[in-house]
Write an enzyme that holds these catalytic residues in place. Structure first.
Site, PDB file in Angstrom:
ATOM      1  CD1 TRP A  46     -22.669 -13.925-106.587  1.00 47.75           C
ATOM      2  CD2 TRP A  46     -21.738 -15.180-105.131  1.00 47.75           C
ATOM      3  NE1 TRP A  46     -23.204 -15.197-106.705  1.00 47.75           N
ATOM      4  CE2 TRP A  46     -22.536 -15.920-105.790  1.00 47.75           C
ATOM      5  CE3 TRP A  46     -20.849 -15.713-103.965  1.00 47.75           C
ATOM      6  CZ2 TRP A  46     -22.667 -17.023-105.362  1.00 47.75           C
ATOM      7  CZ3 TRP A  46     -21.071 -16.890-103.762  1.00 47.75           C
ATOM      8  CH2 TRP A  46     -21.935 -17.762-104.224  1.00 47.75           C
ATOM      9  CB  SER A  50     -15.648  -9.885-103.182  1.00 46.25           C
ATOM     10  OG  SER A  50     -15.509 -11.474-103.672  1.00 46.25           O
ATOM     11  CG  MET A  51     -19.151  -9.793-107.235  1.00 44.82           C
ATOM     12  SD  MET A  51     -20.313 -10.607-108.238  1.00 44.82           S
ATOM     13  CE  MET A  51     -20.019 -10.274-110.015  1.00 44.82           C
ATOM     14  CG  ASP A  54     -10.325 -14.143 -99.294  1.00 42.76           C
ATOM     15  OD1 ASP A  54     -10.990 -15.146 -99.235  1.00 42.76           O
ATOM     16  OD2 ASP A  54     -10.477 -12.776 -99.502  1.00 42.76           O
ATOM     17  CG  HIS A  95     -13.957 -13.057 -99.022  1.00 43.71           C
ATOM     18  ND1 HIS A  95     -12.921 -12.798-100.063  1.00 43.71           N
ATOM     19  CD2 HIS A  95     -15.422 -12.989 -99.694  1.00 43.71           C
ATOM     20  CE1 HIS A  95     -13.603 -12.031-101.039  1.00 43.71           C
ATOM     21  NE2 HIS A  95     -14.971 -12.425-101.245  1.00 43.71           N
TER      22      HIS A  95
END
Length: 273
Positions: free
Chosen positions: A29, A95-96, A224, A253
């Site tokens: 995202w 990530s997501m 992160d 990140h």
């Protein structure tokens, strides 16, 4: 490129290139499948077939008003795998995107899957509560949604700097890459952008960890600030006994772009098994 129809009638924009063992890259995202540019090129050149797709609500996929939850996302992933009839595939989620992998494995099993990788992933649980004291406070997530509603464009520009670890002194990515990330982000539906904050921020994947029955790679940056390593990468490594866990010291990140050579090398080594 292809459009894959999902079981509920949405359309997913899919890119499929190269020959060899299939690797499906699942984006984070608020980006699109194109965020994997460095990894796609390296994997294709290493002899892999690379599949990327835009999550519903993002990029060139359908932008429906509803459906932004992980049961739907996992079924969308299943529809992509079924449409392409992939077997012995590797799933790599950023990530997501790690959540898609966790929920896919628990809903659909690992019959088509050879191995998986969680890159700076939200798995197993991002939200701070009594059971997860190192998580992210709900107020942080609400503030993100408020900023998206007020001025999504300004938010995306400021968010990218934290995402890639850009500060007064550090600038690990170029202005061009920041601009590119902004372009990918603004392609998303504002509704999807907001709803997915709840999805990745509040979905508890701890029960899904038992479904990780294939070799698993976990990569996370120690710096992160978007998805802190303690409730995610380190917790996932503790909950998946067969996992290989690599901490990237000092990386933010967006390590797919700040440490692409290292990530590409580690991914290729892991995929080669």
């Amino acid at each position: 490129m292809a459009q894959v129809a999902t079981r509920d009638g949405a359309s997913l924009h899919v890119k499929d290139m190269g020959d060899g063992p299939p690797v499906v890259l699942i984006h984070g995202w608020p980006l699109t499948g194109d965020m994997w540019e460095y990894q796609t090129l390296a994997l294709v050149e290493a002899g892999y077939r690379v599949i990327t797709y835009d999550r519903r609500g993002f990029g060139h996929s359908s932008h429906p008003a509803t459906g932004y939850n992980y049961d739907v996302f996992a079924d969308d992933l299943a529809d992509v795998l079924d449409h392409l009839d992939l077997h012995q595939a590797a799933l790599v989620g950023f990530s997501m995107g790690g959540g898609e992998i966790a929920r896919y494995l628990s809903r659909h099993g690992a019959g088509r899957i050879a191995r998986v990788a969680l890159i700076a992933s939200v798995v197993p649980y991002l939200l701070k509560d009594d059971s997860n004291p190192d998580g992210v406070d709900i107020g942080v997530l609400q503030d993100m949604k408020d900023q998206v509603r007020k001025d999504r464009f300004a938010f995306l520009q400021s968010f990218a700097k934290t995402f890639y670890g850009v500060g007064w002194v550090t600038s690990p990515v170029s202005q061009g890459l920041l601009d590119w990330s902004f372009i990918l982000g603004v392609m998303a539906s504002p509704k999807a952008t907001i709803d997915c904050v709840d999805a990745f921020g509040q979905t508890d994947f701890r029960a899904d960890l038992a479904a990780f029955t294939v070799p698993t790679l976990i990569v996370h940056g120690t710096a992160d600030k978007t998805v802190p390593i303690d409730p995610t990468g380190r917790a996932a490594a503790a909950g998946i006994p067969q996992a290989t866990f690599l901490e990237y010291d000092g990386e933010p990140h967006g390590l797919f772009a700040t440490a692409p050579d290292r990530l590409n090398s580690d991914l290729i080594d892991f995929l080669g098994g």
